[in-house]
Design a protein around this motif. Structure first.
Motif, PDB file in Angstrom:
ATOM      1  N   TYR A  76       9.949 -30.385  54.629  1.00 16.89           N
ATOM      2  CA  TYR A  76       9.086 -29.870  53.600  1.00 16.89           C
ATOM      3  C   TYR A  76       7.900 -29.290  54.300  1.00 16.89           C
ATOM      4  CZ  TYR A  76      11.406 -32.605  50.195  1.00 16.89           C
ATOM      5  OH  TYR A  76      12.431 -33.180  49.507  1.00 16.89           O
ATOM      6  N   PRO A  77       7.778 -27.817  54.619  1.00 11.44           N
ATOM      7  CA  PRO A  77       6.765 -27.113  55.215  1.00 11.44           C
ATOM      8  C   PRO A  77       5.564 -27.483  54.616  1.00 11.44           C
ATOM      9  CG  PRO A  77       8.686 -25.634  55.065  1.00 11.44           C
ATOM     10  CD  PRO A  77       8.990 -26.899  54.100  1.00 11.44           C
ATOM     11  N   VAL A  78       5.627 -27.307  53.157  1.00  4.99           N
ATOM     12  CA  VAL A  78       4.449 -27.728  52.385  1.00  4.99           C
ATOM     13  C   VAL A  78       4.837 -28.548  51.463  1.00  4.99           C
ATOM     14  CG1 VAL A  78       3.030 -25.443  52.686  1.00  4.99           C
ATOM     15  CG2 VAL A  78       4.860 -25.682  50.997  1.00  4.99           C
ATOM     16  N   SER A  79       4.321 -29.038  50.302  1.00  5.98           N
ATOM     17  CA  SER A  79       4.831 -30.136  49.415  1.00  5.98           C
ATOM     18  C   SER A  79       5.694 -29.324  48.442  1.00  5.98           C
ATOM     19  CB  SER A  79       3.715 -30.875  48.668  1.00  5.98           C
ATOM     20  OG  SER A  79       2.686 -29.963  47.959  1.00  5.98           O
ATOM     21  N   ALA A  80       5.493 -28.212  47.811  1.00  9.91           N
ATOM     22  CA  ALA A  80       6.044 -27.482  46.985  1.00  9.91           C
ATOM     23  C   ALA A  80       7.381 -26.854  47.653  1.00  9.91           C
ATOM     24  CB  ALA A  80       5.426 -26.413  46.116  1.00  9.91           C
TER      25      ALA A  80
ATOM     26  N   HIS B 201       4.181 -24.688  39.810  1.00 10.34           N
ATOM     27  CA  HIS B 201       3.410 -25.432  38.779  1.00 10.34           C
ATOM     28  C   HIS B 201       3.228 -24.344  37.522  1.00 10.34           C
ATOM     29  CE1 HIS B 201       1.482 -28.827  36.869  1.00 10.34           C
ATOM     30  NE2 HIS B 201       0.614 -28.146  36.431  1.00 10.34           N
ATOM     31  N   ILE B 202       4.091 -24.480  36.408  1.00  7.67           N
ATOM     32  CA  ILE B 202       4.024 -23.331  35.458  1.00  7.67           C
ATOM     33  C   ILE B 202       3.653 -23.816  34.265  1.00  7.67           C
ATOM     34  CG2 ILE B 202       5.676 -21.511  34.275  1.00  7.67           C
ATOM     35  CD1 ILE B 202       7.265 -21.681  36.777  1.00  7.67           C
ATOM     36  N   ASN B 203       2.581 -23.554  33.560  1.00  9.76           N
ATOM     37  CA  ASN B 203       2.237 -23.974  32.301  1.00  9.76           C
ATOM     38  C   ASN B 203       1.854 -25.439  32.278  1.00  9.76           C
ATOM     39  OD1 ASN B 203       2.146 -21.388  30.962  1.00  9.76           O
ATOM     40  ND2 ASN B 203       4.437 -21.537  30.472  1.00  9.76           N
ATOM     41  N   GLY B 204       1.468 -25.731  33.210  1.00  7.35           N
ATOM     42  CA  GLY B 204       0.925 -27.267  33.202  1.00  7.35           C
ATOM     43  C   GLY B 204       2.210 -28.395  33.565  1.00  7.35           C
ATOM     44  N   GLN B 205       3.111 -27.632  34.217  1.00  4.96           N
ATOM     45  CA  GLN B 205       4.340 -28.646  34.545  1.00  4.96           C
ATOM     46  C   GLN B 205       4.976 -28.262  35.699  1.00  4.96           C
ATOM     47  OE1 GLN B 205       6.420 -28.879  30.838  1.00  4.96           O
ATOM     48  NE2 GLN B 205       7.937 -27.626  31.535  1.00  4.96           N
ATOM     49  N   ASP B 206       5.644 -29.111  36.386  1.00  5.33           N
ATOM     50  CA  ASP B 206       6.477 -28.667  37.557  1.00  5.33           C
ATOM     51  C   ASP B 206       7.686 -28.145  37.141  1.00  5.33           C
ATOM     52  OD1 ASP B 206       4.442 -29.273  39.444  1.00  5.33           O
ATOM     53  OD2 ASP B 206       5.449 -31.251  39.960  1.00  5.33           O
ATOM     54  N   VAL B 207       8.192 -27.121  37.896  1.00  6.12           N
ATOM     55  CA  VAL B 207       9.595 -26.598  37.425  1.00  6.12           C
ATOM     56  C   VAL B 207      10.469 -26.468  39.005  1.00  6.12           C
ATOM     57  CG1 VAL B 207      11.092 -24.706  36.739  1.00  6.12           C
ATOM     58  CG2 VAL B 207       8.761 -25.284  35.436  1.00  6.12           C
ATOM     59  N   THR B 208      11.178 -27.293  39.047  1.00  9.51           N
ATOM     60  CA  THR B 208      11.859 -27.360  40.356  1.00  9.51           C
ATOM     61  C   THR B 208      13.023 -26.190  40.441  1.00  9.51           C
ATOM     62  OG1 THR B 208      11.457 -29.623  40.833  1.00  9.51           O
ATOM     63  CG2 THR B 208      13.532 -28.485  41.984  1.00  9.51           C
ATOM     64  N   LEU B 209      13.091 -25.378  41.552  1.00 14.01           N
ATOM     65  CA  LEU B 209      14.243 -24.211  41.594  1.00 14.01           C
ATOM     66  C   LEU B 209      14.938 -24.467  42.900  1.00 14.01           C
ATOM     67  CD1 LEU B 209      12.363 -21.447  40.536  1.00 14.01           C
ATOM     68  CD2 LEU B 209      13.729 -22.626  38.969  1.00 14.01           C
ATOM     69  N   SER B 210      16.367 -24.937  42.835  1.00 16.46           N
ATOM     70  CA  SER B 210      17.124 -24.730  44.305  1.00 16.46           C
ATOM     71  C   SER B 210      18.213 -23.778  44.347  1.00 16.46           C
ATOM     72  CB  SER B 210      17.496 -26.268  44.493  1.00 16.46           C
ATOM     73  OG  SER B 210      18.434 -26.547  43.475  1.00 16.46           O
TER      74      SER B 210
ATOM     75  N   GLN C 122      40.786 -22.469  50.561  1.00 21.17           N
ATOM     76  CA  GLN C 122      39.557 -22.634  51.206  1.00 21.17           C
ATOM     77  C   GLN C 122      38.443 -21.895  50.207  1.00 21.17           C
ATOM     78  OE1 GLN C 122      38.683 -21.755  55.145  1.00 21.17           O
ATOM     79  NE2 GLN C 122      36.700 -21.005  54.879  1.00 21.17           N
ATOM     80  N   GLN C 123      37.367 -22.482  49.875  1.00 19.81           N
ATOM     81  CA  GLN C 123      36.469 -22.061  48.917  1.00 19.81           C
ATOM     82  C   GLN C 123      35.214 -21.856  49.320  1.00 19.81           C
ATOM     83  OE1 GLN C 123      37.206 -22.223  45.160  1.00 19.81           O
ATOM     84  NE2 GLN C 123      39.202 -22.393  45.877  1.00 19.81           N
ATOM     85  N   GLU C 124      34.358 -20.801  48.708  1.00 16.58           N
ATOM     86  CA  GLU C 124      32.781 -20.853  49.025  1.00 16.58           C
ATOM     87  C   GLU C 124      31.963 -20.785  47.641  1.00 16.58           C
ATOM     88  OE1 GLU C 124      32.213 -17.417  50.934  1.00 16.58           O
ATOM     89  OE2 GLU C 124      33.154 -16.147  49.801  1.00 16.58           O
ATOM     90  N   TYR C 125      30.752 -21.583  47.887  1.00 14.51           N
ATOM     91  CA  TYR C 125      30.141 -21.799  46.419  1.00 14.51           C
ATOM     92  C   TYR C 125      28.607 -21.392  46.596  1.00 14.51           C
ATOM     93  CZ  TYR C 125      33.897 -25.169  46.621  1.00 14.51           C
ATOM     94  OH  TYR C 125      34.989 -25.913  46.711  1.00 14.51           O
ATOM     95  N   ILE C 126      27.996 -20.910  45.589  1.00 16.44           N
ATOM     96  CA  ILE C 126      26.619 -20.644  45.306  1.00 16.44           C
ATOM     97  C   ILE C 126      26.260 -21.213  44.234  1.00 16.44           C
ATOM     98  CG2 ILE C 126      24.767 -19.279  44.606  1.00 16.44           C
ATOM     99  CD1 ILE C 126      26.464 -16.829  46.053  1.00 16.44           C
ATOM    100  N   VAL C 127      25.232 -22.445  44.527  1.00 12.72           N
ATOM    101  CA  VAL C 127      24.724 -23.359  43.225  1.00 12.72           C
ATOM    102  C   VAL C 127      23.529 -23.245  43.051  1.00 12.72           C
ATOM    103  CG1 VAL C 127      24.745 -25.862  42.606  1.00 12.72           C
ATOM    104  CG2 VAL C 127      26.675 -25.020  44.125  1.00 12.72           C
ATOM    105  N   CYS C 128      23.132 -23.084  41.970  1.00 11.93           N
ATOM    106  CA  CYS C 128      21.544 -22.933  41.357  1.00 11.93           C
ATOM    107  C   CYS C 128      21.212 -24.127  40.557  1.00 11.93           C
ATOM    108  CB  CYS C 128      21.264 -21.561  40.886  1.00 11.93           C
ATOM    109  SG  CYS C 128      21.662 -20.185  41.842  1.00 11.93           S
ATOM    110  N   ARG C 129      19.996 -24.445  40.544  1.00 13.85           N
ATOM    111  CA  ARG C 129      19.563 -25.666  39.775  1.00 13.85           C
ATOM    112  C   ARG C 129      18.168 -25.682  39.040  1.00 13.85           C
ATOM    113  NH1 ARG C 129      16.833 -30.629  40.739  1.00 13.85           N
ATOM    114  NH2 ARG C 129      16.626 -30.258  42.719  1.00 13.85           N
ATOM    115  N   ILE C 130      17.889 -25.685  38.057  1.00 13.95           N
ATOM    116  CA  ILE C 130      16.504 -25.757  37.354  1.00 13.95           C
ATOM    117  C   ILE C 130      16.228 -27.130  36.620  1.00 13.95           C
ATOM    118  CG2 ILE C 130      14.888 -24.691  35.553  1.00 13.95           C
ATOM    119  CD1 ILE C 130      16.641 -22.195  36.114  1.00 13.95           C
ATOM    120  N   PHE C 131      15.295 -27.634  37.056  1.00 11.67           N
ATOM    121  CA  PHE C 131      14.917 -29.021  36.629  1.00 11.67           C
ATOM    122  C   PHE C 131      13.420 -29.122  36.118  1.00 11.67           C
ATOM    123  CE2 PHE C 131      13.521 -33.401  36.818  1.00 11.67           C
ATOM    124  CZ  PHE C 131      14.567 -34.214  36.572  1.00 11.67           C
ATOM    125  N   THR C 132      13.471 -29.557  34.997  1.00 12.81           N
ATOM    126  CA  THR C 132      11.851 -29.437  34.462  1.00 12.81           C
ATOM    127  C   THR C 132      11.836 -30.448  33.359  1.00 12.81           C
ATOM    128  OG1 THR C 132       9.983 -28.165  33.628  1.00 12.81           O
ATOM    129  CG2 THR C 132      12.009 -27.632  32.792  1.00 12.81           C
TER     130      THR C 132
END
Length: 284
Positions: free
Chosen positions: A203-207, A249-258, A272-282
């Motif tokens: 974590y270079p910075v907390s967010a 921090h969006i509209n008063g709450q954390d939104v995690t994007l990965s 053999q497979q390859e993958y792109i995976v996205c996540r949104i957590f709030t």
């Protein structure tokens, strides 16, 4: 430092019949558990945990888009000293198989993933999460067809661990074992499966988190069939790739994007497979 969680699993639909387990697929998706703060639960509440994955074989002949809008609930109840949680992950798939003479495309409901219960413990810089996942055969299935469901139940036993290290670093791992039941339409039983997922992060910075993630998968018991079906070769595969996470921090709450990219290697029993995976957590 506060990490928002993960939790998921998905249906991986690989149409090639040369692959491991029935119809060449598995209810395990490589790397899907591997994320930052893997074992760390947020505060008590209800959370939206959306996963989107795009994956294909390296020849681009087969592929799948997977959307899983998950909901998890973290309670203030304690069982054996651990905080209790539960979750549900419905799935929607868009799949193709254009390999060889095949020309299949399908859009449909996938198999749902339930977490009827999990327990979370914290000891100084180590956090553990023990949970049971259940894959229910809710997806479309017809015998001898190109399907979005696998038509059998899977019980997925998981232990996740996260170590917070000096210098804003961490190591997270998931150890899982899947028991597959019989497909009643074919009397085919896919073998048991072991999976291991990991993330090494900084974590270079907390967010902001950056790191390396990957997985190891192995089918540990053979498939069995009471009919004249061909029993697939037992599968094995590893994957590795970069992962990045950002928590504004969006509209008063954390939104995690990965976002992560994974490519498999040392693959046995399937393409053999390859993958792109996205996540949104709030929070809701």
């Amino acid at each position: 430092m506060k990490h928002l969680v993960f939790l998921l699993v998905g249906l991986i639909l690989q149409p090639s019949l040369s692959s491991a387990t029935e119809a060449g697929g598995s209810n395990y998706l490589p790397g899907f558990y591997g994320d930052f703060g893997m074992a760390v639960l947020p505060d008590q509440g209800t959370y939206f945990n959306n996963f989107f994955a795009a994956y294909q074989d390296t020849k681009s002949e087969t592929g799948t888009l997977l959307e899983m809008p998950g909901i998890i609930h973290v309670t203030d109840q304690k069982v054996l000293g651990g905080q209790f949680m539960a979750g549900i992950y419905p799935g929607l798939l868009v799949s193709k198989d254009h390999s060889g003479s095949n020309n299949f495309d399908r859009v449909g409901l996938g198999d749902f993933y339930f977490v009827p219960g999990g327990l979370n413990w914290k000891w100084h810089n180590i956090t553990a999460l023990l949970f049971e996942g259940i894959v229910a055969p809710t997806g479309r299935y017809q015998k001898n067809d190109f399907n979005t469901g696998r038509n059998y139940w899977t019980f997925d036993h998981n232990l996740m661990l996260t170590w917070g290290l000096a210098g804003n670093n961490e190591i997270s791992v998931d150890i899982g074992y899947m028991n597959n039941l019989i497909n009643p339409a074919t009397d085919y039983k896919s073998g048991d499966e072991f999976h291991f997922d990991y993330t090494v992060g900084h974590y270079p910075v907390s967010a902001l988190g950056i790191g390396i993630t990957g997985s190891y998968y192995k089918q540990v018991t053979k498939d069995t069939s009471s009919q004249s079906l061909s029993v697939a070769e037992s599968g094995e595969a590893s994957s590795i790739g970069p992962v990045v996470m950002y928590t504004p921090h969006i509209n008063g709450q954390d939104v995690t994007l990965s976002l992560k990219w994974l490519r498999e290697f040392n693959v046995k029993g399937r393409s053999q497979q390859e993958y792109i995976v996205c996540r949104i957590f709030t929070t809701f």
